[in-house]
Design a protein around this motif. Structure first.
Motif, mmCIF file in Angstrom:
data_model
loop_
_atom_site.group_PDB
_atom_site.id
_atom_site.type_symbol
_atom_site.label_atom_id
_atom_site.label_comp_id
_atom_site.label_asym_id
_atom_site.label_seq_id
_atom_site.Cartn_x
_atom_site.Cartn_y
_atom_site.Cartn_z
ATOM 1 N N ILE A 1 -7.862 54.629 24.705
ATOM 2 C CA ILE A 1 -7.609 53.264 25.153
ATOM 3 C C ILE A 1 -6.649 52.587 24.190
ATOM 4 C CG2 ILE A 1 -9.877 53.086 26.244
ATOM 5 C CD1 ILE A 1 -10.812 51.472 23.833
ATOM 6 N N GLN A 2 -6.097 51.468 24.609
ATOM 7 C CA GLN A 2 -5.163 50.738 23.761
ATOM 8 C C GLN A 2 -5.867 50.127 22.552
ATOM 9 O OE1 GLN A 2 -3.295 47.920 26.524
ATOM 10 N NE2 GLN A 2 -1.358 49.023 26.252
ATOM 11 N N ASN A 3 -5.156 50.044 21.437
ATOM 12 C CA ASN A 3 -5.681 49.310 20.283
ATOM 13 C C ASN A 3 -5.929 47.857 20.693
ATOM 14 O OD1 ASN A 3 -5.605 51.477 18.512
ATOM 15 N ND2 ASN A 3 -3.533 51.020 17.781
ATOM 16 N N GLY A 4 -7.051 47.352 20.317
ATOM 17 C CA GLY A 4 -7.397 45.977 20.681
ATOM 18 C C GLY A 4 -8.305 45.897 21.889
ATOM 19 N N GLY B 1 -14.383 46.613 28.753
ATOM 20 C CA GLY B 1 -13.469 46.067 27.753
ATOM 21 C C GLY B 1 -12.091 46.668 27.831
ATOM 22 N N SER B 2 -11.735 47.241 28.962
ATOM 23 C CA SER B 2 -10.466 47.962 29.073
ATOM 24 C C SER B 2 -9.273 47.021 29.184
ATOM 25 C CB SER B 2 -10.494 48.884 30.291
ATOM 26 O OG SER B 2 -10.613 48.137 31.487
ATOM 27 N N SER B 3 -8.122 47.551 28.806
ATOM 28 C CA SER B 3 -6.847 46.855 28.941
ATOM 29 C C SER B 3 -5.871 47.823 29.602
ATOM 30 C CB SER B 3 -6.321 46.431 27.563
ATOM 31 O OG SER B 3 -5.055 45.805 27.679
ATOM 32 N N PRO B 4 -5.417 47.543 30.833
ATOM 33 C CA PRO B 4 -4.606 48.508 31.591
ATOM 34 C C PRO B 4 -3.279 48.848 30.891
ATOM 35 C CG PRO B 4 -5.442 46.768 33.021
ATOM 36 C CD PRO B 4 -5.705 46.331 31.614
ATOM 37 N N PHE B 5 -2.841 50.084 31.069
ATOM 38 C CA PHE B 5 -1.559 50.527 30.538
ATOM 39 C C PHE B 5 -0.952 51.562 31.482
ATOM 40 C CE2 PHE B 5 -4.971 52.952 28.552
ATOM 41 C CZ PHE B 5 -4.571 54.272 28.727
ATOM 42 N N ALA C 1 -5.966 60.503 34.349
ATOM 43 C CA ALA C 1 -5.842 59.056 34.508
ATOM 44 C C ALA C 1 -7.137 58.505 35.089
ATOM 45 C CB ALA C 1 -4.665 58.738 35.429
ATOM 46 N N VAL C 2 -7.766 57.566 34.369
ATOM 47 C CA VAL C 2 -9.059 57.014 34.777
ATOM 48 C C VAL C 2 -8.916 55.518 35.039
ATOM 49 C CG1 VAL C 2 -11.463 56.622 34.109
ATOM 50 C CG2 VAL C 2 -10.321 58.758 33.479
ATOM 51 N N VAL C 3 -9.463 55.081 36.151
ATOM 52 C CA VAL C 3 -9.459 53.667 36.528
ATOM 53 C C VAL C 3 -10.904 53.196 36.638
ATOM 54 C CG1 VAL C 3 -8.814 51.996 38.316
ATOM 55 C CG2 VAL C 3 -7.266 53.891 37.758
#
Length: 349
Positions: free
Chosen positions: A58-61, A68-72, A91-93
Motif C-alpha cells: 500500500i502507499q506510504n501514509g 485505510g486504503s489510498s487508491p493508486f 491488483a486488489v480492490v
C-alpha cells in the motif's frame, strides 16, 4: 469446619441454588460477550486468510489495505511482480457498498481480484467470477447460482458462493474481478486499493510499504475498536456483579451463623478454620456457577444475530477467575466472622 460448611450449604440449599443460578447466568453472559468480541476478529481473520495473500503493498501514509486504503495506479502491479521474493502479485480492490437484499438496503463489503487470485477465495459452490458482470457472494445472503444482484445500477449474475464469508459484524462479502470492482468503485478507472502479494518480499517499491496479514486484520478491525472496548467493559462489570452475588450469599450466611461462630470460638476453634469454611462455601458457589455458565453460554451463543466465537482459553480461564472471585467475595463474610465475640455463645436468645 469444612463439614460444618457443607452442612450449612445443605441447610440453606434453596438460597444456594438461587445464588448459583444467578451467578451462572452472569458467567454465561460474560462468556457470550467474550465470544462476541472475539467473533469480530475471527470474521476478519477468516476473510483475510481466505484471500490467499501474504502481504499487501500500500502507499506510504495509508492506514491499511482495506478501510485505510489510498487508491493508486494499477500499473504498479507489474513493478511489484519483479520485486525479490514475490511469487505472484495481483491488483486488489476493496470498498464498502450498499445493495438491496430482498428489497432491504444492506451494507456489504466488495472485493475485487483476478479470477485465479491472489485475492480470490475458494468457492464452496460454483466458480469464481471471470467477467465484470459476474459476482461471487457470501452464503449468508441466501443467494443461489444464477441469481441476479443489482449494485450501483449494474446487474450482476451470481456464479459462485463463498461459505459464511462475512466481516464487520456479519456484513456479507462480495467478490468480483478486478475490472468488475473497478467499474463499481472507481467508475472503471484503472486504480486499485493494494497489490496483493504471494511470497515473501524483502522490500516494497519506493513510496510504498508492506502490510502482512496481521496488519490487514487490524485494519479491518479498526471501526470495531469502540464496540470491542465497550464489550470488554461490560464483561468486567459482569464480573463485579458475580462477585456481588456470591459476596451477598456468604455475608448473609455469616450473619445468620453469628451464634455458631461464637460457639466455635468459645470451644477453641481457630479463626482461620472458620474463614476457610466460608471461603470453601464461596468456592463451591463459584465453581458450580461456572460449570452451569459454560452450558448456558453454549445455548445462548447461537441465539445472537452476530458471530459468537468463545475462545477455548476463556473456558479454561473461567474456573480460575470464578474461584478468585469467590475468594474475594467471601472477604466480607470472613470479616464478620472474625469480629464476633465468643461471649455471645453464652448470651440469651
Amino acid at each position: 469446619m469444612l463439614i460444618a460448611a457443607l452442612r450449612d450449604l445443605q441447610w440453606r440449599r434453596r438460597r444456594f441454588l438461587i445464588a448459583v443460578v444467578g451467578t451462572s447466568f452472569v458467567f454465561a453472559m460474560t462468556l457470550v460477550l467474550t465470544g462476541l468480541a472475539n467473533g469480530f476478529r475471527v470474521e476478519a481473520s477468516n476473510t483475510v486468510n481466505s484471500l490467499g495473500i501474504d502481504y499487501f503493498m500500500i502507499q506510504n501514509g495509508a492506514a491499511g489495505p482495506f478501510l485505510g486504503s489510498s487508491p493508486f495506479a494499477q500499473t504498479e502491479v507489474e513493478r511489484a511482480q519483479k520485486l525479490p521474493g514475490v511469487q505472484a502479485a495481483a491488483a486488489v480492490v476493496y470498498a464498502g457498498t450498499t445493495a438491496l437484499d430482498n428489497g432491504t438496503p444492506r451494507t456489504m463489503n466488495l472485493f475485487g481480484a483476478p479470477t485465479s487470485g491472489p485475492g480470490m477465495p475458494a468457492m464452496s459452490q460454483g466458480r469464481p467470477p471471470a467477467t465484470p458482470d459476474e459476482i461471487a457472494v457470501s452464503s449468508t445472503l441466501g443467494r443461489k447460482i444464477g441469481d441476479q444482484m443489482h449494485i450501483a445500477s449494474h446487474n450482476l449474475q451470481v456464479v459462485g458462493i463463498v461459505n459464511n464469508s462475512t466481516v464487520l459484524a456479519q456484513q456479507p462479502n462480495l467478490f468480483l474481478t478486478t475490472q468488475g470492482a473497478q467499474r463499481l468503485v472507481y467508475g472503471g478507472q484503472p486504480v486499485i486499493a493494494s497489490v496483493g502479494i504471494r511470497g515473501n518480499p524483502t522490500k516494497a517499491l519506493d513510496g510504498y510499504r508492506l502490510v502482512d496479514r496481521h496488519g490487514a486484520i487490524d485494519d479491518m478491525m479498526r471501526p470495531l475498536k469502540v464496540a470491542v472496548d465497550a464489550i470488554s467493559i461490560m464483561a468486567v462489570l459482569l464480573w463485579v456483579v458475580a462477585a456481588t452475588i456470591i459476596g451477598m450469599f456468604i455475608y448473609m450466611s455469616a450473619m445468620e451463623r453469628t451464634r455458631d461462630f461464637a460457639v466455635f470460638k468459645a470451644v477453641g476453634v481457630k479463626t482461620k478454620s472458620m474463614m476457610a469454611g466460608l471461603a470453601m462455601q464461596a468456592v463451591f458457589v463459584a465453581v458450580f456457577s461456572a460449570a452451569i455458565g459454560v452450558l448456558l453460554a453454549m445455548v445462548l451463543g447461537p441465539m445472537f444475530p452476530m458471530r459468537v466465537d468463545v475462545p477455548g482459553g476463556a473456558y479454561l480461564l473461567l474456573p480460575v477467575v470464578a474461584i478468585t472471585i469467590g475468594l474475594i467475595a467471601s472477604l466480607a463474610g470472613m470479616r464478620r466472622a472474625v469480629t464476633i465475640d465468643p461471649a455471645m455463645a453464652f448470651g440469651g436468645p
